[in-house]
Write an enzyme that holds these catalytic residues in place. Structure first.
Site, PDB file in Angstrom:
ATOM      1  N   GLY A 177       0.767  -1.241   0.000  1.00 39.65           N
ATOM      2  CA  GLY A 177       0.000   0.000   0.000  1.00 39.65           C
ATOM      3  C   GLY A 177       0.795   1.286   0.000  1.00 39.65           C
ATOM      4  N   ASP A 220      -3.879   2.262  11.312  1.00 38.57           N
ATOM      5  CA  ASP A 220      -5.263   1.982  11.708  1.00 38.57           C
ATOM      6  C   ASP A 220      -5.237   1.449  13.144  1.00 38.57           C
ATOM      7  OD1 ASP A 220      -7.923   1.410  11.842  1.00 38.57           O
ATOM      8  OD2 ASP A 220      -7.964  -0.013  10.201  1.00 38.57           O
ATOM      9  N   LEU A 233       2.464  -1.434  12.132  1.00 33.93           N
ATOM     10  CA  LEU A 233       3.649  -0.639  12.476  1.00 33.93           C
ATOM     11  C   LEU A 233       4.311  -1.145  13.744  1.00 33.93           C
ATOM     12  CD1 LEU A 233       2.716   3.050  11.595  1.00 33.93           C
ATOM     13  CD2 LEU A 233       4.338   1.544  10.444  1.00 33.93           C
ATOM     14  N   ARG A 277      -5.481   1.067  -6.854  1.00 34.61           N
ATOM     15  CA  ARG A 277      -4.169   1.576  -6.410  1.00 34.61           C
ATOM     16  C   ARG A 277      -3.675   2.708  -7.305  1.00 34.61           C
ATOM     17  NH1 ARG A 277      -2.166  -1.994  -2.474  1.00 34.61           N
ATOM     18  NH2 ARG A 277      -2.656  -4.196  -2.805  1.00 34.61           N
TER      19      ARG A 277
END
Ligand code: 5GP
Ligand code: MG
Length: 182
Positions: free
Chosen positions: A42, A104, A109, A167
């Site tokens: 992403g 989110d 992460l 995308r």
């Protein structure tokens, strides 16, 4: 365009403006020889634009990628993060800037930061295009740098997909939910 409609949140001009400001912040906060590691898929367009903005400010990042997957339905992640492909650059003793499209839940992460710290990175700073923290307030990781606060909607475009579509869109948009959300 046929199919679902889009509500544009951030257009190309807004994105480039924020990326320039973000690059200024990063240039002030980090050493010029940082390692930028982008989480695929992403973040690929975000990373491509941001590292060029860093170059324009005199930084010369080394660039690598890691592929992570969080399994679940098309619009909700399950909470299990899997490392599909690791970065190749040796991060020991280095300053790493971790790039992702969206913060989110923060699981992605948190997983990636821990992984890089375990491999010996001296510092790991996180940088996202969109931060849903303000909308949700319960993230497991924080973004040191974020281009935009994002509402808690499902967004596509500028690298981000719905079932492999969208995308390529140059803007970030909320997908018209009719017949889309599972
Ligand atoms: P987290 O691990 O923070 O819950 O989720 C982050 C990942 O979930 C992002 O890297 C992104 O791939 C995906 N994600 C979260 N929200 C959205 C969204 O609104 N649209 C898209 N396309 N992906 C999202
Ligand atoms: Mg992702």
């Amino acid at each position: 365009m046929t199919g679902p409609g889009f509500r544009v949140l951030y257009d190309e001009r807004m994105i480039q403006g924020r990326l320039n400001a973000l690059a200024d912040d990063i240039a002030r906060a980090m050493a010029p020889d940082l390692i930028a590691i982008a989480i695929l898929k992403g973040s690929f367009i975000f990373a491509a634009d941001l590292i060029r903005a860093l170059h324009a400010r005199g930084l010369s990042p080394h660039v690598d990628f890691m592929t992570l997957s969080s399994y679940g339905t098309a619009t909700q992640s399950s909470g299990t993060v899997t490392l599909l492909r690791d970065a190749e650059i040796d991060v020991r003793g280095q300053q790493v800037l971790l790039l992702d499209d969206i913060l989110d839940s923060g699981r992605t992460l948190a997983f990636a930061s821990r992984h890089l710290a375990d491999k010996g990175a001296a510092t790991v700073k996180t940088c996202v295009l969109l931060d849903k923290y303000a909308a949700k307030g319960n993230a497991l990781a924080k973004a040191d740098f974020a281009a935009f606060a994002c509402p808690d909607d499902f967004v596509v475009g500028y690298g981000m997909d719905y079932a492999h579509m969208y995308r390529e869109l140059p803007f970030v948009a909320v997908l018209d939910q009719k017949g889309v959300r599972d």
